[in-house]
Design an enzyme around this catalytic site. Structure first.
Site, PDB file in Angstrom:
ATOM      1  N   SER A  74       0.800  -1.233   0.000  1.00 44.11           N
ATOM      2  CA  SER A  74       0.000   0.000   0.000  1.00 44.11           C
ATOM      3  C   SER A  74       0.827   1.275   0.000  1.00 44.11           C
ATOM      4  O   SER A  74       0.263   2.378  -0.069  1.00 44.11           O
ATOM      5  CB  SER A  74      -0.964   0.010   1.189  1.00 44.11           C
ATOM      6  OG  SER A  74      -2.071  -0.813   0.919  1.00 44.11           O
ATOM      7  N   LYS A  77       0.049   3.698  -2.718  1.00 47.85           N
ATOM      8  CA  LYS A  77      -0.966   4.750  -2.615  1.00 47.85           C
ATOM      9  C   LYS A  77      -0.340   6.126  -2.396  1.00 47.85           C
ATOM     10  O   LYS A  77      -1.022   7.146  -2.585  1.00 47.85           O
ATOM     11  CB  LYS A  77      -1.947   4.426  -1.492  1.00 47.85           C
ATOM     12  CG  LYS A  77      -2.780   3.167  -1.742  1.00 47.85           C
ATOM     13  CD  LYS A  77      -3.809   2.968  -0.656  1.00 47.85           C
ATOM     14  CE  LYS A  77      -4.663   1.740  -0.901  1.00 47.85           C
ATOM     15  NZ  LYS A  77      -3.986   0.498  -0.499  1.00 47.85           N
ATOM     16  N   SER A 134      -6.348   2.875   4.386  1.00 48.00           N
ATOM     17  CA  SER A 134      -5.668   2.334   3.203  1.00 48.00           C
ATOM     18  C   SER A 134      -6.658   1.610   2.293  1.00 48.00           C
ATOM     19  O   SER A 134      -6.399   0.513   1.806  1.00 48.00           O
ATOM     20  CB  SER A 134      -4.534   1.383   3.617  1.00 48.00           C
ATOM     21  OG  SER A 134      -3.658   1.147   2.542  1.00 48.00           O
TER      22      SER A 134
END
Length: 416
Positions: A74, A77, A134
């Site tokens: 993640s 991101k 997330s």
């Protein structure tokens, strides 16, 4: 049926061939255990890697395997958010703009907000869903709004990565969900985090959020260091089975900001402990450096604040050099830059590679008469300048070493 091939295949075959000698029952039990273990363990790029930077200067304070290829999970991101902040800063998006959730976005695997196809969500909520929970579905909603499709957005991510100097990173999606081609390094993630801090300080507050309210629900964040370590004010965690536990963290004490990356942790707790240890050592190192510098100052002298990346004009440079007969050499990065921000970023990116020759150099942003800017490291001797430039070129930088002449900026190239 899944066919297993791996480094233990030969030893397994040998075990079967000799099962009479060691007992057939035991042999088959061991074989079964090997097969089950191989089935349960996915391909992994889990590498213990870390880096700690002084965010003000871009200097690397500590690093371990910073250029090893890892799965970002993640942390991907961060680039999705960088692209979103770009849209906001140019007016192409607004925080209150409502985005429609597609079937593809709603179908993303957890962690997610469990958005439904056709539902609408604001840009602000999508950002907060990413920085706290997330949420993979929220990331894809933003990606499709910016790029038209997630695959097109991934191409935009890669183009921006090249522009930011992320030379070892490839993005395949907006969320960080597993993809064997999606790779990065701790050093590249630190560069991306630095770019967010420098380019979009007005949106950095989103990373400080520990929770937010969404349609009657309280969405809690994953980054426990926001509460556990004094001074931490963001940024992002990440995890998949293949990547291990990743984190990018920014922390402030006094006038100093540190930026750290840890990748491939065995657990969230051990990853957090490693990051706290890095921060402790980083702040201790900065404190010692500050104390030494202060002890060397003349207490009777008038003090003026001096930026680490000093900005001078071309006329200033000529005057300074005319007063110094031993003007020396400098390393110049790239050509000219359209803004101070881009010139400073080039200097910081070079410092990230931690070349020995730049440890005592003076980084300068020089403004030209045409309004463009140069990025330089000055106060070097000929040997250091040429060796440093050779090192930076091996790291994909455009670089030349020059000698400053008195009363002019006529330059003799030292390495072509």
């Amino acid at each position: 049926m899944r066919v297993w091939k791996g480094p233990d295949a030969v030893s397994t075959t040998s075990l079967i061939c000799h099962r009479k000698r060691i007992g057939s029952t035991m042999a088959w039990l061991v074989l079964a255990a090997l097969l089950i273990g191989a089935w349960a363990t996915p391909a992994s790029a889990r590498v213990q890697a870390s880096i700690m930077l002084d965010a003000r200067t871009g200097k690397t304070l500590e690093a371990h395997n910073p250029d090893s290829q890892c799965y970002p999970a993640s942390l991907t991101k961060l680039m999705t958010l960088y692209m979103t902040f770009r849209e906001l800063s140019t007016g192409k998006m607004t925080l209150e703009q409502q985005l429609t959730v597609s079937t593809h976005a709603a179908a993303q695997k957890p962690t997610k907000l469990y958005l439904k196809p056709g539902e609408r969500v604001s840009v602000r909520s999508a950002i907060l869903a990413i920085t706290t929970r997330s949420a993979n579905d929220a990331a894809v909603v933003l990606a499709e709004a910016i790029g038209g499709s997630e695959s097109e957005f991934a191409e935009m991510m890669n183009q921006r990565a090249r522009a930011l100097g992320l030379t070892s990173t490839t993005f395949r999606n907006a969320s960080g969900l597993p993809d064997s081609s999606q790779k990065t390094t701790a050093r590249d993630m630190s560069r991306l985090a630095m770019a967010i801090l420098e380019d979009f300080p007005e949106y950095y507050h989103f990373f400080k959020a520990r929770r937010f309210e969404f349609r009657g629900r309280t969405i809690y964040g994953h980054d426990h260091l926001l509460a556990r370590y004094p001074g931490v004010d963001g940024m992002k965690t990440g995890y998949t089975v293949a990547s291990g536990f990743n984190i990018v963290t920014s922390a402030v004490r006094g006038d100093h900001r540190l930026l750290g990356v840890v990748m491939g942790g065995r657990s969230a707790r051990s990853r957090d402990r490693q990051m706290m240890a890095l921060l402790n050592r980083g702040f201790s190192q900065i404190r010692k450096t500050t104390v030494i510098a202060a002890s060397n100052e003349d207490p009777t002298a008038d003090r003026e604040p001096v930026a680490r990346f000093k900005k001078v004009s071309l006329d200033d440079t000529e005057q300074q050099e005319s007063e110094r007969p031993d003007a020396g050499w400098f390393v110049q990065l790239g050509g000219t830059f359209r803004s101070q921000v881009h010139a400073r970023r080039a200097l910081r990116s070079a410092l990230h590679t931690d070349p020995e020759g730049l440890r005592d150099a003076n980084p300068l942003v020089v403004k030209l008469r045409n309004g463009r800017f140069l990025a330089r490291f000055s106060e070097l001797d000929a040997s250091t300048a040429t060796q440093t430039c050779r090192f930076l070129r091996s790291r994909k930088f455009t670089c030349n070493a020059y000698q400053l002449k008195t009363r002019s900026l006529s330059m003799a190239s030292a390495s072509r």
